[in-house]
Design a protein around this motif. Structure first.
Motif, PDB file in Angstrom:
ATOM      1  N   GLY A   1      -7.984  -7.174  12.262  1.00 28.77           N
ATOM      2  CA  GLY A   1      -7.412  -5.859  11.947  1.00 28.77           C
ATOM      3  C   GLY A   1      -6.330  -5.863  10.881  1.00 28.77           C
ATOM      4  O   GLY A   1      -5.730  -4.817  10.605  1.00 28.77           O
ATOM      5  N   ASN A   2      -6.097  -7.000  10.244  1.00 32.67           N
ATOM      6  CA  ASN A   2      -5.061  -7.067   9.201  1.00 32.67           C
ATOM      7  C   ASN A   2      -5.357  -6.122   8.039  1.00 32.67           C
ATOM      8  O   ASN A   2      -4.452  -5.470   7.517  1.00 32.67           O
ATOM      9  CB  ASN A   2      -4.965  -8.489   8.630  1.00 32.67           C
ATOM     10  N   GLY A   3      -6.630  -6.084   7.637  1.00 37.66           N
ATOM     11  CA  GLY A   3      -7.010  -5.259   6.494  1.00 37.66           C
ATOM     12  C   GLY A   3      -6.791  -3.785   6.778  1.00 37.66           C
ATOM     13  O   GLY A   3      -6.224  -3.049   5.963  1.00 37.66           O
ATOM     14  N   ARG A   4      -7.223  -3.339   7.954  1.00 43.00           N
ATOM     15  CA  ARG A   4      -7.053  -1.930   8.319  1.00 43.00           C
ATOM     16  C   ARG A   4      -5.582  -1.560   8.477  1.00 43.00           C
ATOM     17  O   ARG A   4      -5.152  -0.464   8.136  1.00 43.00           O
ATOM     18  CB  ARG A   4      -7.828  -1.624   9.618  1.00 43.00           C
TER      19      ARG A   4
ATOM     20  N   LEU B   1      -3.946  -8.131   1.504  1.00 52.79           N
ATOM     21  CA  LEU B   1      -3.114  -9.326   1.690  1.00 52.79           C
ATOM     22  C   LEU B   1      -1.776  -9.024   2.355  1.00 52.79           C
ATOM     23  O   LEU B   1      -1.211  -9.871   3.048  1.00 52.79           O
ATOM     24  CB  LEU B   1      -2.892 -10.044   0.354  1.00 52.79           C
ATOM     25  N   PHE B   2      -1.304  -7.811   2.155  1.00 52.59           N
ATOM     26  CA  PHE B   2      -0.066  -7.383   2.808  1.00 52.59           C
ATOM     27  C   PHE B   2      -0.265  -7.460   4.329  1.00 52.59           C
ATOM     28  O   PHE B   2       0.623  -7.890   5.079  1.00 52.59           O
ATOM     29  CB  PHE B   2       0.259  -5.954   2.353  1.00 52.59           C
ATOM     30  N   GLY B   3      -1.450  -7.077   4.773  1.00 51.23           N
ATOM     31  CA  GLY B   3      -1.776  -7.150   6.200  1.00 51.23           C
ATOM     32  C   GLY B   3      -1.872  -8.594   6.683  1.00 51.23           C
ATOM     33  O   GLY B   3      -1.457  -8.923   7.797  1.00 51.23           O
ATOM     34  N   HIS B   4      -2.406  -9.463   5.841  1.00 52.83           N
ATOM     35  CA  HIS B   4      -2.517 -10.874   6.247  1.00 52.83           C
ATOM     36  C   HIS B   4      -1.127 -11.510   6.385  1.00 52.83           C
ATOM     37  O   HIS B   4      -0.899 -12.302   7.286  1.00 52.83           O
ATOM     38  CB  HIS B   4      -3.370 -11.650   5.238  1.00 52.83           C
TER      39      HIS B   4
END
Ligand code: IPE
Ligand code: IPE
Ligand code: MG
Length: 245
Positions: free
Chosen positions: A24-27, A37-40
């Motif tokens: 769910g990092n991308g969402r 990448l901000f989510g990762h």
């Protein structure tokens, strides 16, 4: 050698080995108008919080899915960004993990990984090899089918070399050739982000694992929610095919 205990049929004691599909990092990033990448980056920070929560929750083994053998299908920018993030994170966290008694190991095929990343992976494994408080296993370039393929190849080589009798091969033999040979099977597999699928994670090892699918996106998954999911696990009855007493 780590001694591996058999499955626990009374979950009241809590799961000893928890495996997590950190999804769910991308969402999470998209909902904030940010690049994936901000989510990762946000996701990687959560790992530390969850690892730190393990001793109090009596979780001895934590296995996290960081990158699958299928994730190479993503854009080159995302893949490169992730690899860089893994390398930096492993290098920057090594000291803290060592001090906190965490033993870090990796599963997956390392051959395809960048040499610099492989070096930090080897270093942290060696550095933390004396630790035993929490066993953190990171699945990086890991796929259950790929692992079974590689294990079968190694097993076949042993047979061909005359070191293993094909007639004696059974499920315990195969398990010894898996990347996870040093781990007990996961008691509980958690997947975040609302997706209810296994995505090639620990196919063999999760034969009798309990599953929890939670809607929270991985960067929002707190230690408090982790504790709640473990408490929920404690209400289940594990049967392993037998009729309950
Ligand atoms: C999980 O988050 C992290 C990796 C697979 C590396 P995703 O990147 O899959 O996030 P979603 O599923 O697109 O939201
Ligand atoms: C599984 O998530 C892999 C990791 C969490 C590292 P994916 O986001 O890659 O899985 P799919 O593609 O939605 O099944
Ligand atoms: Mg995903």
């Amino acid at each position: 050698m780590t001694t591996i205990r058999q499955h626990d049929t009374s979950p009241k004691v809590g799961p000893r080995h928890v495996a997590v599909i950190m999804d769910g990092n991308g969402r999470w990033a998209k909902s904030r108008g940010k690049p994936r990448l901000f989510g990762h980056h946000a996701g990687v920070k959560r790992v530390k919080e969850i690892v730190r929560a393990c001793p109090d929750l009596e979780v001895k083994y934590l296995t996290v899915f960081a990158f699958s053998t299928e994730n190479w299908k993503r854009t080159q920018a995302e893949v490169t960004g992730l690899m860089k993030l893994f390398r930096r994170y492993i290098a920057s966290e090594a000291r803290d993990l060592l001090a906190e008694g965490v033993r870090v190991r990796f599963i997956g095929d390392r051959v395809q990984l960048d040499a610099k990343l492989r070096r930090v992976m080897d270093e942290i494994e060696l550095l933390t090899s004396g630790n035993d408080r929490v066993h953190l296993t990171v699945a990086l370039n890991y796929g259950g089918r790929d692992e079974l393929g590689r294990a079968t190849k190694r097993l076949a080589r042993e047979v061909a070399a005359g070191r293993l009798d094909a007639e004696t091969v059974d499920e315990t033999t195969l398990a010894r050739f898996l990347d996870t040979c040093f781990l007990p099977d996961p008691d509980l597999v958690i997947r975040t982000s609302g997706e209810a699928r296994i995505s090639n994670f620990l196919l063999w090892q999760s034969a009798y694992s309990e599953y929890e699918f939670v809607n929270t996106l991985w960067p929002d998954f707190t230690a408090a929610e982790f504790a709640r999911v473990l408490a929920q696990y404690g209400t289940r009855e594990r049967r392993f095919g037998a009729v309950p007493a």
